[in-house]
Enzyme design. Structure first.
Site, short mmCIF file in Angstrom:
data_model
loop_
_atom_site.label_atom_id
_atom_site.label_comp_id
_atom_site.label_asym_id
_atom_site.label_seq_id
_atom_site.Cartn_x
_atom_site.Cartn_y
_atom_site.Cartn_z
N PRO A 2 37.70 45.14 35.52
CA PRO A 2 37.28 46.54 35.73
C PRO A 2 38.27 47.28 36.64
CG PRO A 2 35.55 45.00 36.37
CD PRO A 2 36.75 44.18 36.08
N GLU A 3 38.70 48.44 36.19
CA GLU A 3 39.61 49.28 36.96
C GLU A 3 38.80 50.36 37.67
OE1 GLU A 3 42.75 48.82 37.34
OE2 GLU A 3 43.24 47.37 35.79
N LYS A 59 38.25 49.47 44.42
CA LYS A 59 37.57 48.81 43.30
C LYS A 59 36.32 48.06 43.76
CE LYS A 59 41.78 48.03 40.68
NZ LYS A 59 42.54 47.02 39.93
N ARG A 302 54.37 42.75 35.79
CA ARG A 302 53.39 43.49 34.97
C ARG A 302 54.11 44.24 33.86
NH1 ARG A 302 48.72 44.25 37.97
NH2 ARG A 302 47.80 44.58 35.94
#
Ligand SMILES: [Zn+2]
Length: 312
Positions: A2-3, A59, A302
């Site tokens: 989840p972002e 977050k 990334r």
């Protein structure tokens, strides 16, 4: 994973569902990983507390708890609750054992003491609001019994999620909140940094909660290549970048608004909503603006996607 927009959506959904409710008791599972604070401390902070608000910080999902307005319900009479079991006690088949019930006959003192319950969902963590009779899913690590009769459960198959407590106002998420940032707070974060702007955007000590996808999408909209050294980006470009970050996150949150119930209802299996990606995951596909094939590079481990023509 989840972002920020998903966590914001979940926090808003929870605020709607459980703010004002009172935590009557809590059960915590036997797995040590999800507990960042000792079970005893979590139980002491949560039991008999009222959930004043639920909000997102970075977050993290933060439950602000308060005491003092909690009346002792008649059903909390002595002997009503099972006795507290010791840590490591056997679980009854099919039903988790009770491990952290506070003494039921202690009552609730009218204090102003407040605390925060902090939930990080990790990779697969989920908070469910459900009726007590709904099936307890495998990988349930916490069950909060609420005065309204419902239960709030924390389910996390991969156990990267974390539960902790802090004194009132004591939780610091680090970095600045991207949605609340203005240019005067945004600019100094990147001044003199020789790292690629993409890495700086992902640095949680600078900005809270901007993830990989949202960083790529923001850089595309701002016309900045992910590899650009942060220190070489002009003030005007930085202003565009901040506006893009807010725009991308804002759009994702708006999209999530329609699927809030998917996260907090009993069968919250629905996948996360997705922003229409313009560059992320579109390597080799034509840029939506100029039709140049989208490139993919790896920065700090990334995947990063950009248009070599639109971004400089
Ligand atoms: Zn392009």
């Amino acid at each position: 994973m989840p972002e920020l927009p998903e966590v914001e959506t979940i926090a808003r959904g929870l605020a709607r569902c459980v703010a004002g409710d009172v935590i009557e008791s809590i059960w915590l599972g036997q797995k040590p990983e999800p507990l960042k604070s000792p079970a005893r401390e979590i139980a002491a902070a949560l039991e008999h507390s009222r959930i004043a608000t639920v909000r997102r910080m970075g977050k993290h999902i933060v439950f602000d708890l308060e005491r003092g307005r909690v009346e002792r319900a008649p059903s909390l009479a002595k002997g009503q609750y099972p006795k507290p079991a010791r840590t490591g006690s056997k679980t009854r088949p099919g039903r988790p054992s009770s491990r952290t019930h506070a003494e039921a006959d202690e009552g609730v003192r009218p204090t102003q003491n407040t605390a925060q319950w902090i939930v990080h969902l990790g990779m697969t963590g989920r908070l469910q609001v459900c009726e007590p009779q709904s099936e307890i899913l495998k990988h349930t690590h916490a069950i909060l019994k609420l005065k309204s009769g419902r239960e709030l459960r924390f389910v996390d198959p991969r156990r990267f999620g974390r539960l902790s407590v802090a004194r009132a106002g004591g939780f610091e998420a680090g970095g600045i909140e991207p949605l609340e940032a203005d240019l005067t707070r945004f600019l100094p974060l990147f001044r003199g940094r020789k790292t690629p702007i993409k890495s700086a955007l992902l640095n949680q000590k600078l900005l809270r909660g901007v993830g990989n996808i949202y960083a790529d999408e923001s850089l595309f909209r701002a016309g900045i290549r992910p590899r650009r050294r942060a220190s070489t980006i002009t003030r005007d470009q930085m202003a565009r970048l901040l506006a893009s970050v807010k725009e991308v996150l804002g759009e994702a949150i708006a999209l999530g608004g329609s699927s809030i119930s998917d996260y907090v209802d009993a069968d919250g299996e629905e996948g996360f909503f997705q922003l229409q990606h313009r560059v992320y995951g579109r390597e080799g596909e034509p840029c939506l603006v100029c039709e140049t094939p989208i490139k993919r590079v790896v920065i700090a481990g990334r995947s990063s996607h950009y248009c070599p023509k639109c971004q400089a």
